[in-house]
Design a protein around this motif. Sequence first.
Motif, short mmCIF file in Angstrom:
data_model
loop_
_atom_site.label_atom_id
_atom_site.label_comp_id
_atom_site.label_asym_id
_atom_site.label_seq_id
_atom_site.Cartn_x
_atom_site.Cartn_y
_atom_site.Cartn_z
N THR A 188 41.46 38.98 43.19
CA THR A 188 41.70 38.46 41.85
C THR A 188 43.06 38.87 41.32
N GLU A 189 43.44 40.11 41.49
CA GLU A 189 44.72 40.59 40.94
C GLU A 189 45.91 39.82 41.55
N GLU B 143 48.40 37.23 39.44
CA GLU B 143 49.85 37.39 39.47
C GLU B 143 50.54 36.13 39.99
#
Length: 160
Positions: free
Chosen positions: A141-142, A146
């Motif tokens: 997810t991160e 981004e």
Amino acid sequence: MTMPSERPLTERKLTHSTFELEREYKAPVAKVFQAFADPAMKSKWFDGPEPWRLIESALDFREGGREVNEGRFGPEGLVSRFDGTYHEIVENLRIVYSYEMRVDGARLSVSLTSIVLTPTDAGTRLTLTEQGVYFDDLDNTEQRIEGMREALELIAPVVE
């Protein structure tokens, strides 16, 4: 990157997530919508950054239409592939699509994305909501947040 076929079955897993991003543009809704609909405009912000090199690109921007964007990171680098399908397009209002991401043929994720465009006093607010499933820790997810945040930033110089 360890490919899924190289991992024991006990290490294979799925991760799910949902996230939302907002971005304001100093441009009318119609111009922001065109940044997704017009292939020449979209290539200015959606094609990968240096040293990424385009291999294949196709955009059939209509309900049921498909989009492909594939490129290589440098002369010997990894090949990334976006393969999407448009499910709903309401001109100057919203876009709903699903897509699969692959790197060197390994599936990283499958996502459902909606984009809503709202007029504001200064121009347009874009709200992106994505629901994703990530395979075998090849993406997360991160990283996706981004990447999507960077993509939304790249739209600004195209529309403003």
